[in-house]
Design a protein around this motif. Sequence first.
Motif, PDB file in Angstrom:
ATOM      1  N   GLN A 293      -7.310   1.515  -0.152  1.00  0.00           N
ATOM      2  CA  GLN A 293      -7.924   1.833  -1.344  1.00  0.00           C
ATOM      3  C   GLN A 293      -8.860   3.119  -1.292  1.00  0.00           C
ATOM      4  O   GLN A 293      -8.706   3.722  -2.345  1.00  0.00           O
TER       5      GLN A 293
ATOM      6  N   THR B 264      -6.362  -3.483  -6.351  1.00  0.00           N
ATOM      7  CA  THR B 264      -6.991  -4.784  -5.757  1.00  0.00           C
ATOM      8  C   THR B 264      -5.801  -5.549  -4.674  1.00  0.00           C
ATOM      9  O   THR B 264      -6.469  -6.155  -4.096  1.00  0.00           O
ATOM     10  N   MET B 265      -4.921  -4.932  -4.667  1.00  0.00           N
ATOM     11  CA  MET B 265      -3.795  -5.950  -3.609  1.00  0.00           C
ATOM     12  C   MET B 265      -3.770  -4.849  -2.287  1.00  0.00           C
ATOM     13  O   MET B 265      -3.187  -5.741  -1.442  1.00  0.00           O
ATOM     14  N   LEU B 266      -4.765  -4.195  -2.273  1.00  0.00           N
ATOM     15  CA  LEU B 266      -4.729  -2.932  -0.818  1.00  0.00           C
ATOM     16  C   LEU B 266      -5.885  -3.402  -0.150  1.00  0.00           C
ATOM     17  O   LEU B 266      -6.948  -3.835  -0.521  1.00  0.00           O
ATOM     18  N   ASP B 267      -5.525  -3.058   1.188  1.00  0.00           N
ATOM     19  CA  ASP B 267      -6.852  -3.302   2.031  1.00  0.00           C
ATOM     20  C   ASP B 267      -7.899  -2.114   1.826  1.00  0.00           C
ATOM     21  O   ASP B 267      -7.691  -1.440   1.430  1.00  0.00           O
ATOM     22  N   ALA B 268      -9.015  -2.366   2.389  1.00  0.00           N
ATOM     23  CA  ALA B 268     -10.083  -1.409   2.186  1.00  0.00           C
ATOM     24  C   ALA B 268      -9.757   0.005   2.334  1.00  0.00           C
ATOM     25  O   ALA B 268     -10.044   0.951   1.584  1.00  0.00           O
ATOM     26  N   ASN B 269      -9.146   0.155   3.522  1.00  0.00           N
ATOM     27  CA  ASN B 269      -8.637   1.507   4.050  1.00  0.00           C
ATOM     28  C   ASN B 269      -7.842   2.401   3.114  1.00  0.00           C
ATOM     29  O   ASN B 269      -8.084   3.472   2.638  1.00  0.00           O
TER      30      ASN B 269
ATOM     31  N   GLY C 101       0.826  -1.236  -0.015  1.00  0.00           N
ATOM     32  CA  GLY C 101      -0.085  -0.005  -0.069  1.00  0.00           C
ATOM     33  C   GLY C 101       0.807   1.199   0.028  1.00  0.00           C
ATOM     34  O   GLY C 101       0.294   2.179  -0.564  1.00  0.00           O
TER      35      GLY C 101
END
Lengths: 199, 307
Positions: A159, A152-157, A127
Amino acid sequence: MQLEAKDIGFRYGDGPWLFQGVNLTLEPGEIVGITGPSGRGKTTLCRILAGFEAPIEGAVHFNGAPLPNNGYHPVQMVLQHPEKAINPRWKMHKILNEGYQPDKELLDLLGIEREWLTRWPHELSGGELQRFCVARALGPNTRYLIADEMTTMLDANTQAQIWHAVIEIAKKREMGIIVVTHESNLMRRLCHRVIDFNK
Amino acid sequence: MSILEVENLSVSFKQYTDGFKEINHKVISSLNVTLEAGKILAVVGASGSGKSLLAHAILGILPSNANVSGIIKYEGKELTPIRQTALRGKEIALVPQSVNFLDPLMRVGNQVRTSVKNGDAVSAQRKVFERYRLGKEVEDMYPFQLSGGMARRTLLSTAMVSDAKVIIADEPTPGLDPVVIKEALDNFREFADNGCAVMLITHDIESALQIADKIAVFYAGTTVEIAPVEDFVGNGEAIRHPYTKALWRALPQNEFRPIPGSQPHPSSLPPGCLFEPRCEMATAECRQAPPKMRELRDGMVRCIHAT
């Protein structure tokens, strides 16, 4: 400052056509999504629009003329895996400043901490690295940004953080964005219109 | 019934800087998870939160400069390095992330057959390929001839034929299209329904919620919350930890509103609660000492303010 793909077709070597007759017009400030199953050529289309690949048929026009072959490219692309898009032997500040010198405001907006600049790429998380790739692509002369599975490879926050920053800059600069993602919720949240690459 | 228990696990890496100066980076601290037969535990967290390291610690495949403390128990008995070597690939199987984990010089049919421990390997492999709709020609192919989805199904087949009781799947879904994702997730549900315990490691809460029974949320190398999936509804009122709430709210189908900042680096962890610098609820007490994991409403949470 329109970006226009006219009847483009592409295939690798003598293989079957990946796609043919693709038309796409992007206005400044417009956010367009591209969706479709894997292997249909979404990424290849992005690479053609960003000038990494030349179409076999048709042409890509920027501002009414063919895409420039030299100088700063007005269409910039951010990929899915940041670790594969940066030089592992460069420190982060060198990676960040390769194309231009991003200002403090942009770094703050993307949440890039000063302390990260003296680190090596392997010392940062995905991230954190992706923030650098986004900053690097947002030079003052970038008119269109192509986000190919950018978060796509990142956590929701993370992102949400990155997209909020990118959307804010796009609004300010009237920059157009192409969003490639499999996540329909993200697509719905971001895009003005969506092109289905299934046909 | 719990098959695998991880208690108070800590992992640190020894590194050398400036010649002989030795430093220890603590990347996992006091981590607890439990895997139960017939259940899927999803491990969710940002990259760098220690999810994959947990998997590697369970399988005993961490690099040699890693220092592990805490207890991992398998079927009630401590999982020693000797037992790890004996059990991995047999009773504890890993479904790795990508096609890179297949042997590039071996036909995939043969690779799957090496995992069969009992009975006829060839027929077991053909049966499992048929189930995953891999055509008869696939067994003679090499990994480079497979598409991403086919490679994924081959990796799943390997775990499926191994009679493993515990399956650890490391980020099995990103970048795949929804059809293939659904298929992969359904397979894990089926493993669990057959009595296996499944640990699904992912950064994607959405796919975790589709099939998991419980969600363990990781932050900066520790578990901050373990919650049943039913708690992830509405505005997240039932969620216990503020970080989990933030993750839930940041989803594009919810508020899409992120909290600022990022996870602390292992070399500069805060002295108290690891989430305290980013937490809205933080008080002076949070800075004193790391909070203990405690039980709360049929789940666990590491926060003194959670209700």
